[in-house]
Design a protein around this motif. Structure first.
Motif, short mmCIF file in Angstrom:
data_model
loop_
_atom_site.label_atom_id
_atom_site.label_comp_id
_atom_site.label_asym_id
_atom_site.label_seq_id
_atom_site.Cartn_x
_atom_site.Cartn_y
_atom_site.Cartn_z
N ARG A 63 2.34 6.37 -6.87
CA ARG A 63 1.13 7.48 -7.33
C ARG A 63 1.63 8.76 -7.03
N LEU A 64 2.07 9.23 -5.99
CA LEU A 64 2.43 10.59 -5.65
C LEU A 64 3.58 11.20 -6.72
N VAL A 65 4.67 10.35 -6.79
CA VAL A 65 5.63 10.93 -7.84
C VAL A 65 5.04 10.98 -8.87
N ASN A 66 4.39 9.98 -9.95
CA ASN A 66 3.86 10.01 -11.07
C ASN A 66 3.05 11.23 -11.24
N GLY A 67 1.88 11.47 -10.24
CA GLY A 67 0.95 12.35 -10.29
C GLY A 67 1.52 13.85 -10.22
N ALA A 68 2.52 14.07 -9.12
CA ALA A 68 3.33 15.21 -9.24
C ALA A 68 3.82 15.46 -10.38
N ALA A 69 4.55 14.63 -10.92
CA ALA A 69 5.34 14.89 -12.15
C ALA A 69 4.40 15.37 -13.29
N ALA A 70 3.16 14.70 -13.40
CA ALA A 70 2.18 14.96 -14.67
C ALA A 70 1.64 16.54 -14.05
N LEU A 71 1.41 16.59 -12.88
CA LEU A 71 0.82 17.85 -12.51
C LEU A 71 1.63 19.03 -12.82
N LEU A 72 2.89 18.99 -12.22
CA LEU A 72 3.97 20.07 -12.21
C LEU A 72 4.66 20.27 -13.47
N ALA A 73 4.88 19.10 -14.09
CA ALA A 73 5.78 19.27 -15.23
C ALA A 73 5.31 18.68 -16.56
N PRO A 74 4.06 18.82 -16.76
CA PRO A 74 3.33 18.10 -17.96
C PRO A 74 4.01 18.22 -19.31
N ARG A 75 4.86 19.12 -19.72
CA ARG A 75 5.38 19.30 -20.93
C ARG A 75 6.62 18.35 -20.80
N VAL A 76 7.43 17.91 -19.66
CA VAL A 76 8.54 17.01 -19.57
C VAL A 76 7.76 15.77 -19.68
N MET A 77 6.73 15.52 -19.14
CA MET A 77 6.06 14.19 -19.16
C MET A 77 5.61 13.76 -20.64
N ALA A 78 5.22 15.05 -21.28
CA ALA A 78 4.66 14.61 -22.56
C ALA A 78 5.99 14.15 -23.32
N ARG A 79 7.00 14.95 -23.29
CA ARG A 79 8.35 14.58 -23.97
C ARG A 79 8.65 13.31 -23.65
N ARG A 80 8.76 12.79 -22.58
CA ARG A 80 9.20 11.50 -22.23
C ARG A 80 8.12 10.44 -22.82
N LEU A 81 6.87 10.83 -23.04
CA LEU A 81 6.04 9.82 -23.89
C LEU A 81 6.11 9.95 -25.24
N GLY A 82 7.16 10.83 -25.77
CA GLY A 82 7.24 11.01 -27.16
C GLY A 82 6.29 11.87 -27.85
N ILE A 112 -5.51 9.83 -5.33
CA ILE A 112 -5.94 8.64 -4.73
C ILE A 112 -4.24 8.04 -4.09
N GLY A 113 -3.20 8.86 -4.46
CA GLY A 113 -2.07 8.19 -3.87
C GLY A 113 -2.07 8.87 -2.29
N ALA A 114 -2.58 10.01 -2.00
CA ALA A 114 -2.60 10.69 -0.65
C ALA A 114 -3.52 9.79 0.08
N GLN A 115 -4.78 9.56 -0.55
CA GLN A 115 -5.62 8.50 0.21
C GLN A 115 -4.99 7.48 1.05
N ARG A 133 0.85 -1.13 0.03
CA ARG A 133 0.02 0.03 -0.18
C ARG A 133 1.02 1.13 0.04
N ARG A 134 1.79 1.29 0.94
CA ARG A 134 2.68 2.42 0.91
C ARG A 134 3.60 2.68 -0.29
N SER A 135 4.06 1.49 -0.91
CA SER A 135 4.55 1.64 -2.46
C SER A 135 3.91 2.26 -3.31
N LEU A 136 2.63 1.53 -3.28
CA LEU A 136 1.72 2.36 -4.41
C LEU A 136 1.31 3.70 -4.09
N ALA A 137 1.44 3.95 -2.92
CA ALA A 137 1.01 5.49 -2.64
C ALA A 137 2.09 6.37 -3.12
N VAL A 138 3.08 5.90 -2.86
CA VAL A 138 4.71 6.57 -3.28
C VAL A 138 4.61 6.62 -4.69
#
Length: 129
Positions: free
Chosen positions: A15-34, A56-59, A8-13
């Protein structure tokens, strides 16, 4: 810490890392997705994905009774399974580069496995203390 809590804690982390990256740096994420990071609609969708994923990670880190935790994990299983299917389909249809689609599918599949371990599926391995 038992196996279910660790999952559960691994899943939360994750989610938080991937979610924060998409929220705060969406252009970087877009480039990483090609994808083209200059597409405003893509930036919007990534931020929407980021908010959902952070919530959902914070929950999973907040106190909850067994029924609520069960609902969170069942919902997470559905979310991550649909994410895995969407990523696989995007790769198959050429909407994402194959390598990025495979990575996204793998991450979501790992998340499904973590939700199942955290839920304590019947026949699971015993908790390690």
């Amino acid at each position: 810490m038992d196996v279910r809590t660790a999952a559960r804690r691994s899943l939360a982390v994750i989610r938080l890392v991937n979610g924060a990256a998409a929220l705060l740096a969406p252009r970087v994420m877009a480039r990483r997705l090609g994808a083209d990071p200059g597409q405003p609609a893509l930036v919007y969708v990534l931020r929407m994905f980021g908010v959902r994923t952070v919530v959902i990670g914070a929950q999973l880190l907040c106190p909850a009774d067994a029924d609520e935790r069960g609902r969170q994990l069942r919902t997470g299983t559905l979310i991550h399974a649909s994410d895995a299917l969407a990523a696989a389909r995007a790769g198959r249809e050429g909407l994402l580069p194959r390598r990025m689609a495979a990575a996204a599918t793998a991450i979501s599949t790992v998340n499904v496995a973590l939700t199942l371990v955290a839920r304590g599926r019947p026949g699971r391995l015993p908790d390690v203390r």
